[in-house]
Design an enzyme around this catalytic site. Structure first.
Site, PDB file in Angstrom:
ATOM      1  N   LYS A 119      16.209 -37.131  -4.205  1.00 29.25           N
ATOM      2  CA  LYS A 119      15.975 -36.089  -4.930  1.00 29.25           C
ATOM      3  C   LYS A 119      16.199 -36.654  -6.614  1.00 29.25           C
ATOM      4  O   LYS A 119      15.489 -35.973  -7.240  1.00 29.25           O
ATOM      5  CB  LYS A 119      17.190 -34.919  -4.752  1.00 29.25           C
ATOM      6  CG  LYS A 119      17.078 -34.477  -3.104  1.00 29.25           C
ATOM      7  CD  LYS A 119      15.692 -33.994  -2.606  1.00 29.25           C
ATOM      8  CE  LYS A 119      15.388 -33.921  -1.426  1.00 29.25           C
ATOM      9  NZ  LYS A 119      14.343 -33.793  -0.847  1.00 29.25           N
ATOM     10  N   GLY A 167      17.949 -28.913   1.309  1.00 31.35           N
ATOM     11  CA  GLY A 167      18.349 -28.002   2.435  1.00 31.35           C
ATOM     12  C   GLY A 167      19.716 -27.536   1.958  1.00 31.35           C
ATOM     13  O   GLY A 167      20.173 -26.797   3.094  1.00 31.35           O
ATOM     14  N   GLY A 168      20.359 -27.941   0.983  1.00 34.03           N
ATOM     15  CA  GLY A 168      21.683 -27.377   0.634  1.00 34.03           C
ATOM     16  C   GLY A 168      23.038 -28.127   1.121  1.00 34.03           C
ATOM     17  O   GLY A 168      23.903 -28.000   0.653  1.00 34.03           O
ATOM     18  N   LYS A 204      23.168 -27.956 -14.043  1.00 32.46           N
ATOM     19  CA  LYS A 204      23.494 -26.415 -14.142  1.00 32.46           C
ATOM     20  C   LYS A 204      23.380 -25.544 -13.075  1.00 32.46           C
ATOM     21  O   LYS A 204      22.349 -25.678 -12.203  1.00 32.46           O
ATOM     22  CB  LYS A 204      22.774 -26.085 -15.282  1.00 32.46           C
ATOM     23  CG  LYS A 204      22.974 -24.699 -15.822  1.00 32.46           C
ATOM     24  CD  LYS A 204      24.057 -24.551 -16.898  1.00 32.46           C
ATOM     25  CE  LYS A 204      24.656 -23.044 -17.132  1.00 32.46           C
ATOM     26  NZ  LYS A 204      25.755 -23.054 -18.187  1.00 32.46           N
ATOM     27  N   HIS A 211      13.676 -18.157  -5.404  1.00 35.62           N
ATOM     28  CA  HIS A 211      12.932 -19.363  -4.916  1.00 35.62           C
ATOM     29  C   HIS A 211      11.523 -19.004  -4.903  1.00 35.62           C
ATOM     30  O   HIS A 211      10.922 -18.462  -3.856  1.00 35.62           O
ATOM     31  CB  HIS A 211      13.517 -19.847  -3.377  1.00 35.62           C
ATOM     32  CG  HIS A 211      13.001 -20.895  -2.939  1.00 35.62           C
ATOM     33  ND1 HIS A 211      13.465 -21.470  -1.918  1.00 35.62           N
ATOM     34  CD2 HIS A 211      11.826 -21.555  -3.467  1.00 35.62           C
ATOM     35  CE1 HIS A 211      12.823 -22.580  -1.733  1.00 35.62           C
ATOM     36  NE2 HIS A 211      11.924 -22.843  -2.669  1.00 35.62           N
ATOM     37  N   GLU A 290      12.780 -29.396  -5.840  1.00 33.74           N
ATOM     38  CA  GLU A 290      12.502 -30.500  -4.891  1.00 33.74           C
ATOM     39  C   GLU A 290      10.841 -30.169  -4.651  1.00 33.74           C
ATOM     40  O   GLU A 290      10.478 -29.477  -4.887  1.00 33.74           O
ATOM     41  CB  GLU A 290      13.090 -30.235  -3.300  1.00 33.74           C
ATOM     42  CG  GLU A 290      14.430 -30.502  -3.284  1.00 33.74           C
ATOM     43  CD  GLU A 290      15.355 -29.998  -2.159  1.00 33.74           C
ATOM     44  OE1 GLU A 290      14.694 -29.872  -1.079  1.00 33.74           O
ATOM     45  OE2 GLU A 290      16.538 -29.741  -2.395  1.00 33.74           O
ATOM     46  N   ARG A 294       5.037 -31.870   2.953  1.00 35.52           N
ATOM     47  CA  ARG A 294       4.289 -31.768   4.311  1.00 35.52           C
ATOM     48  C   ARG A 294       3.577 -30.064   4.300  1.00 35.52           C
ATOM     49  O   ARG A 294       3.869 -29.554   3.283  1.00 35.52           O
ATOM     50  CB  ARG A 294       5.599 -31.573   5.322  1.00 35.52           C
ATOM     51  CG  ARG A 294       6.612 -30.753   4.837  1.00 35.52           C
ATOM     52  CD  ARG A 294       7.513 -30.177   6.016  1.00 35.52           C
ATOM     53  NE  ARG A 294       8.144 -28.815   5.518  1.00 35.52           N
ATOM     54  CZ  ARG A 294       9.225 -28.919   4.735  1.00 35.52           C
ATOM     55  NH1 ARG A 294       9.638 -30.215   4.183  1.00 35.52           N
ATOM     56  NH2 ARG A 294       9.745 -27.665   4.482  1.00 35.52           N
TER      57      ARG A 294
END
Ligand code: MV4
Length: 450
Positions: A119, A167-168, A204, A211, A290, A294
């Site tokens: 990331k 994915g958190g 931040k 999203h 991100e 795919r």
């Protein structure tokens, strides 16, 4: 005449394996299904020209079993592999091994998968290509003092994220200076435990974003286009529940602006294949989070409003052809919504595997159901609990919502619990009807409507 492959192996299961087979068949390509011993009766096996059993039920031993999948390619003479989503779809090692065996991976290069899988590297790469990112540490956080310095600069609240995450997982919020040390240490511990890598970075924290993601396509000849956005804000614990295209908050001008930034970036990157650039959207501004390398679950809503078959494009790109559309040919028309129908309790989301005793999908104009289910099929407990996706098209958002209501009432699934009743409830809600929601809306709704 375009060139394709003679035979493609689909390294996946369920609705996406069926979806990919449909594209292959229309292109005159022979299909090979792979399956675990738990999936012998699955639709994707029944519909394939050939099938190979690649192992026992647990995904690590079957759908993630690289040697077994390579063997299945060798045995059947498959020239290319479509990985679908999940499983091996973003596994750079898998893409490399296929290449070493002279089998085409239907997706981007392993290098591009690697860049976007890390990331920090992903953020640095896209930022240099002109994509707006969330303010934060440009790179890894060395120690607590470094974290303090950055946080002071960007202001609280801040978010500590794992570089190997996504994915958190391993994310920690610090609302103020005195929460920073704990958040930093916890994020590192969780990152190490989850990914074996405790590299973290800081951003931040955006408190009430939507999203919004942009679909892109690039070919091996330097062409790149975007296909507009999807609004995926309605989610629970990083699982999307309902997605729509276009977004209720993006107009033609904003779409063109961010779309051109996205397609120009992937063209400069030399990226080929389908991809999705994910953004948070707050106060009319986009912030990259991100990139997914795919095909995504929610790709059909983009297909419907752009009249573009993304799976055929992926196959065509992998075979070396040019994109079938130029940007000027991409015309966005109407509105599409997808509901993920899962075999789960519609309030607690506890999985409900078992036998489907009755299955009558909705139909009619503007209705698409992507599913691997049938009456009498037993949903195994080993994999994700998606039964299928209901995708509806309307000339505008209101038409689309009306049709969605009608199709949810029409859809019958018996024998297992499903998320259909949740969608029935959501469609009565004023915020959903007006498009007034953000990434926290669904979790708040579920808390207040137990
Ligand atoms: C964020 C954020 C707020 N601010 N980054 C969650 C999963 C990962 N893909 C990125 N995530 C987030 N990153 C900053 N700087 C909020 C989230 C987030 C989220 C993002 C998209 C969809 C749903 C979400 C739910 C909770 C948190």
């Amino acid at each position: 005449m375009k060139k394709y492959f003679n035979k493609v192996l689909i390294a996946n299961r369920g609705e996406i394996a069926v979806r990919i087979q449909r594209a292959c068949k229309e292109l005159g390509i022979q299909t090979v299904a792979v399956h675990s011993t738990a999936d012998s009766d699955a639709m994707h096996v029944k519909l394939a020209d050939e099938s190979v059993c690649i192992g026992p039920p647990q995904a690590v031993n079957s759908y993630l079993n690289i040697p077994a999948i390579i063997s299945a390619c060798e045995i059947t003479g498959a020239e290319a592999v479509h990985p679908g989503y999940g499983f091996l779809s973003e596994n750079a090692h898998f893409a490399e091994i296929l290449e070493a065996h002279n089998i085409t991976f239907i997706g981007p290069t392993s290098e591009h998968i690697k860049i976007m899988g890390d990331k920090i590297t992903a953020k640095e790469t896209v930022s240099n290509l002109g994509i707006p990112v969330v303010p934060g540490s440009n790179g890894k956080i060395e120690d607590l003092n470094h974290a303090k310095k950055i946080a002071k600069n960007i202001g609280f609240p801040v978010l500590i994220k794992a570089s190997s995450g996504g994915g958190g997982k391993g994310m920690k919020i610090a609302k103020s200076q005195n929460e920073l040390e704990e958040a930093f240490n916890m994020a590192k511990i969780e990152a190490k435990a989850s990914f074996g890598d405790d590299t973290v970075y800081i951003e931040k924290y955006l408190e009430t974003p939507r999203h919004i993601e942009i679909q892109i396509l690039g070919d091996k000849n330097g062409n790149a286009i975007h296909l507009g956005e999807r609004d995926c804000s309605l989610q629970r614990r990083n699982q999307k529940v309902l997605e729509e295209a276009t977004s209720p908050v993006i107009d033609t001008l904003k779409r063109k602006e961010i779309g051109e930034i996205a397609s120009s970036a992937i063209s400069k990157l030399g990226y080929h294949g389908a991809g999705t650039i994910e953004f948070l959207y707050e106060d009319n501004k986009f912030y990259f989070i991100e990139m997914n390398t795919r095909l995504q679950v929610e790709h059909p809503i983009t297909e419907i409003i752009t009249d573009c078959d993304l799976v055929k494009e992926q196959i065509s790109i992998a075979a070396g052809n040019n994109l079938s559309k130029k940007q000027a040919d991409v015309i966005i028309k109407g509105h599409a919504i997808e509901c993920r129908i899962n075999a789960e309790n519609p309030r607690t989301f506890v999985p409900s595997p078992g036998k489907i005793t009755a299955y009558h999908p909705a139909g009619g104009p503007g209705v698409r159901v992507d599913s691997g289910a049938y009456s009498g099929y037993t949903i195994p407990p080993y994999y994700d609990s998606m039964i299928g996706k209901l995708i509806v098209f309307g000339n505008d958002r209101t038409d689309c919502l009306d049709k969605l209501k009608r199709t949810i009432d029409e859809f019958v699934i018996e024998g297992v619990e499903t998320t259909l009743p949740l969608f029935k409830d959501l469609l009565q809600n004023e915020d959903i009807i007006s498009g007034n929601y953000n990434i926290h809306w669904l979790e708040n709704y579920l808390e207040s409507h137990p």
